[in-house]
Design a protein around this motif. Sequence first.
Motif, PDB file in Angstrom:
ATOM      1  N   ASN A 317      42.438  44.188  85.108  1.00  0.00           N
ATOM      2  CA  ASN A 317      43.089  44.642  86.328  1.00  0.00           C
ATOM      3  C   ASN A 317      43.263  46.145  86.418  1.00  0.00           C
ATOM      4  N   SER A 388      53.714  45.569  81.079  1.00  0.00           N
ATOM      5  CA  SER A 388      52.657  45.254  80.123  1.00  0.00           C
ATOM      6  C   SER A 388      52.791  46.073  78.848  1.00  0.00           C
ATOM      7  N   ASN A 391      56.098  45.047  76.985  1.00  0.00           N
ATOM      8  CA  ASN A 391      56.082  43.700  76.410  1.00  0.00           C
ATOM      9  C   ASN A 391      55.155  43.586  75.214  1.00  0.00           C
ATOM     10  N   SER A 392      54.113  44.411  75.177  1.00  0.00           N
ATOM     11  CA  SER A 392      53.188  44.287  74.044  1.00  0.00           C
ATOM     12  C   SER A 392      53.553  45.221  72.892  1.00  0.00           C
TER      13      SER A 392
ATOM     14  N   THR B  56      56.424  37.075  67.283  1.00  0.00           N
ATOM     15  CA  THR B  56      55.116  36.964  67.930  1.00  0.00           C
ATOM     16  C   THR B  56      54.471  35.630  67.572  1.00  0.00           C
ATOM     17  N   ARG B 154      45.994  39.348  84.225  1.00  0.00           N
ATOM     18  CA  ARG B 154      47.210  40.040  84.643  1.00  0.00           C
ATOM     19  C   ARG B 154      48.451  39.371  84.064  1.00  0.00           C
ATOM     20  N   LEU B 155      48.506  38.039  84.162  1.00  0.00           N
ATOM     21  CA  LEU B 155      49.674  37.316  83.669  1.00  0.00           C
ATOM     22  C   LEU B 155      49.883  37.539  82.174  1.00  0.00           C
ATOM     23  N   THR B 157      48.644  40.001  80.339  1.00  0.00           N
ATOM     24  CA  THR B 157      48.889  41.412  80.036  1.00  0.00           C
ATOM     25  C   THR B 157      50.326  41.800  80.326  1.00  0.00           C
ATOM     26  N   GLU B 158      50.823  41.416  81.503  1.00  0.00           N
ATOM     27  CA  GLU B 158      52.177  41.870  81.853  1.00  0.00           C
ATOM     28  C   GLU B 158      53.234  41.203  80.985  1.00  0.00           C
ATOM     29  N   ASN B 159      52.876  40.092  80.368  1.00  0.00           N
ATOM     30  CA  ASN B 159      53.829  39.438  79.480  1.00  0.00           C
ATOM     31  C   ASN B 159      53.648  39.838  78.024  1.00  0.00           C
ATOM     32  N   GLY B 160      52.876  40.879  77.815  1.00  0.00           N
ATOM     33  CA  GLY B 160      52.748  41.421  76.462  1.00  0.00           C
ATOM     34  C   GLY B 160      51.628  40.808  75.655  1.00  0.00           C
ATOM     35  N   THR B 162      48.313  40.299  73.760  1.00  0.00           N
ATOM     36  CA  THR B 162      47.350  41.237  73.182  1.00  0.00           C
ATOM     37  C   THR B 162      46.220  40.446  72.557  1.00  0.00           C
ATOM     38  N   ARG B 163      45.147  41.172  72.288  1.00  0.00           N
ATOM     39  CA  ARG B 163      43.972  40.570  71.675  1.00  0.00           C
ATOM     40  C   ARG B 163      43.571  39.292  72.407  1.00  0.00           C
ATOM     41  N   SER B 178      47.478  36.504  71.569  1.00  0.00           N
ATOM     42  CA  SER B 178      48.751  36.611  70.862  1.00  0.00           C
ATOM     43  C   SER B 178      49.797  37.044  71.873  1.00  0.00           C
ATOM     44  N   LEU B 179      50.957  36.428  71.793  1.00  0.00           N
ATOM     45  CA  LEU B 179      52.018  36.703  72.760  1.00  0.00           C
ATOM     46  C   LEU B 179      53.338  36.935  72.042  1.00  0.00           C
ATOM     47  N   PRO B 180      54.263  37.671  72.686  1.00  0.00           N
ATOM     48  CA  PRO B 180      55.638  37.651  72.173  1.00  0.00           C
ATOM     49  C   PRO B 180      56.064  36.178  72.153  1.00  0.00           C
ATOM     50  N   LYS B 183      57.182  33.828  75.026  1.00  0.00           N
ATOM     51  CA  LYS B 183      56.333  33.622  76.204  1.00  0.00           C
ATOM     52  C   LYS B 183      55.335  32.471  76.024  1.00  0.00           C
TER      53      LYS B 183
END
Lengths: 476, 501
Positions: A317, A388, A391-392, B56, B154-155, B157-160, B162-163, B178-180, B183
Amino acid sequence: MKTRFLLLISRLCILFIFVLCGANAGAAEITADPGLLRYPPLKFEVPQTERVVLKNGLTVYIIQDRELPLVRAAALIRAGSAYDPPGKEGIAEIAATVMRTGGAASLSGDRIDERLDYSASVVSFTAGLDACTGSVNAHRDHFPEAFALFADMVRKPAFDVKKLAIAKNLKIESLRRIKDDPQKTAFREFRPLIYRDNPRGRLATIRSVGSIRREDLTRFHADRFRPGNMLVAITGDISREEALKLAELRFGDWKTKPAAAAYPDPPRPVSHGSVHLIEKTVPQSTIILGYVVPGKSSPDFYSLSVLDFLLGSGGFNSRLTGEIRNRRGLSYSTGSFYSAHGNYGAIQAYSITNTASTAEVLQVIRETLDSLRKKGITEQELSWAKKSINNSFVFDLETAEQIAAEMLRVEFYGLPADFLSSFRDRIEKVTSAEVRESAVRHLPSDGAVVLIVGNEDGFEKPVAPSGKLIRMKENF
Amino acid sequence: MRKRPVPCIAAIAAVIPILLLFGSAALSFELEQRVQSFTLENGLKVLIQERHLSPTVSLYIRHDVGAVDEISGRTGTAHFLEHLLFKGTRTIGTKDFKAEEKIREELIRTGNELDREKRKGKAADGEKIKELARRLAELQDRESRLIVHNEIDRLYTENGGTRMNASTGQDITSYFVSLPSNKIELWARIESERMREPIFREFYSERSVIMEERRQMIESLPERKLWEQFLATAFTAHPYRRPIIGWPSDIANFNYDFVREFYRTFYAPNNTVIAVAGDVSAPRVMEMIRKYFGGIPAQKIYRPHITEEPVQSGERRVFISMKASPRIAMGWHKPPLPSFDDTVFDIIEALLSRGRTSRFQKRLVEGKNIAERIDAANGFPGSRYPNLFVVYGTPRGPHSAAELEKEILAELEKLRKEPVAAAELEKVKNQIRMDYLRDLDSNEGLAGKLSYFEVVAGDYRYIKQHLETIERITPKNILEVANRYLKRENRTVAVLGGTDR
């Protein structure tokens, strides 16, 4: 409004069915819009680490993590390639290699290799632009031995001439082979174009590596490898006392003259943009467009991070990926990255596209930047980028090893001690006006440096006004 | 010839603690204690390991399908499908699903017609192609306006997230992120829906992206070109001979209905393994997976017969002309896991190219200094079917690929003639034991490994079995295996560039 209503109905239906089933009674309904999912709060604070400075000025960080019987050490030493003397580019890298392979104290390189391999311990050194990074990775029972060998390599490398010759030969061969890879070629050749006469802009070549002699390494080592120039972290299955005892034992009596060589000045932004071409018979063009920008110590670091995220590092995006890959299907790899060092950095936008789309893609990159300067970003983009990035953030500090690496970097670059703990707040405070200002100030339209590696005959139209394209050869 | 010096007694003594503390029994016992495994009624297999080091979680979904399952003329389908799965679902990625579907129907019809006309080659009607292309572009534009682009990305990414990525192999297709850890429900919501009902949006522009991917990852890189030709030579019948990304003309003709059919055949819960590693509560994750994935119906998987590779009856060679420094790839056919011989090859791989004291590094790269690098790898290009043990090398100028080949073969000859010294074998076993520990050290590595072996070996506990087999391997086993497989009539050699002919 209408769709919402429908969704609500379908949700109620699902709920109803579950209730009827009985067995699933109480199972929550599936949210129709995944963007509306609610999450429990995440508990995350930047972890505390222990920092100790030995009498000789060596700084040691310690983090315990006892899940697995592994112990690691990491070191940052002010001995990156920015300190390569002119004409001898490649010294930092060759020194890093031969410190590891060329023996240390009273042991030959071969004996050290046998000892480390037998216990499956890994010790390595890699030279970057500003720092040489050392690392040890071993089973806890073998860590003391591996750490002792590591300390010997740092303090008393033998720089065996035979191992030096091998290291030079291998480096020269790998330089020769870079030209087989258009992407590697492009990113390597771009560095001198933006960093120019700054030491970071100098490349190791076959000639400069060929000229490196043993006394060059010993001089470089004596200048750069000193307790005050080095930071160490020990992490993993080891107690604080043990770790400190080992650091004291292996480095406590290390004394040298105080550091002499000055820290090189940061590269300055390029005042006039240019377009360069390296001709290569390949089916695709690699296009890089970049700027020298401030680094992590600048207040603009945060707005630049948001800017880069929205430009091309924020996944599908981001603007470049969305337009070039997704909407136009012109590239598999496209985007941008911000390599932020302490007091300088670089933002590079890139795209790898088929030869016949070269001018079009370069134009899209330029227009994307133009629009960031002229129109800035929307509030929606801003909040998406902040969410983003923040959160990461937890993934930058996921393991003890990563936490240690981040702590070392903060101190290495002379950043404030709260750099990590205040990071998310600082990102949160960025405004869209600041992002636009950063774009205008640091990514001006007449300051872009462009490099294309590709086959000019196949370009659909010229990539620069006539007379403005600088054709160049690779530096080897 | 000189034998390697035997490491001193002290070194041997020093290694005993590893054996005592982390011999295979102790290691694998621990693994089984830690991993919780469930199977839903629809056949979906779930492996969970709680690790509470950081907030994580790493999540893997692996489908038991890959490029080997494609039929001729449709190579690259598994990989293209993986790309299309990022285009969303019925509820993710749309502004008006019904309107979008209507346009898509016409879009696909037009695209099919255009492909058919183009396939006529010289007999094609140029005007018709122009007209169809114009109409296709217009429809793509209309589809585009109804799409919320890249919403999955987008979903996450915005929730953190990665990879986040996916990969397609010869045997297996994987989706990971991988997510927090708070989430995790987002993952369940997205992934269950895209497993059940993905929508293939932007079909033709994605097809062009794959063409670019091929140009970038294969056509522009000598090493990848070499491997492609190497495999096409080493295998004459088995699908391992085909590139995962697909042959160019197959990519140009990817067909919507064929990809859909491929998806329907293989993306079933009973053909899928999920692995979760991180800061989660296993019962809660299980409950969530049941809620989201439980309703996806099981289906009968019809797997077409896969051609077996006939026994090789003589050395094969291929030369690839390309203006580049020389490179060489060599390979020998061998059986796949979980066979004993496959595990012996893991040992051989490490003896030859693992670490600074490995035979290739010590003797050829540094000792004779004739190569820039030489690597050995077991299990190429897949693990499931009979595969290859391969060696890849880049000679250091002015040395040629032919010289390097001679030296590599001489090293393999030693494996066939001389038993490996006890200390050298022990070193390699130590390295493999430590690999095991290091793999456990990240959520991602762990989830990846558990799910991989659950799919290709049918049981993640293969990891334990493998370690136990490693312990049993003797110098005699290595000698036997080297003699059984590393022989001339079983070998394929590919050379690229330089002046070798």
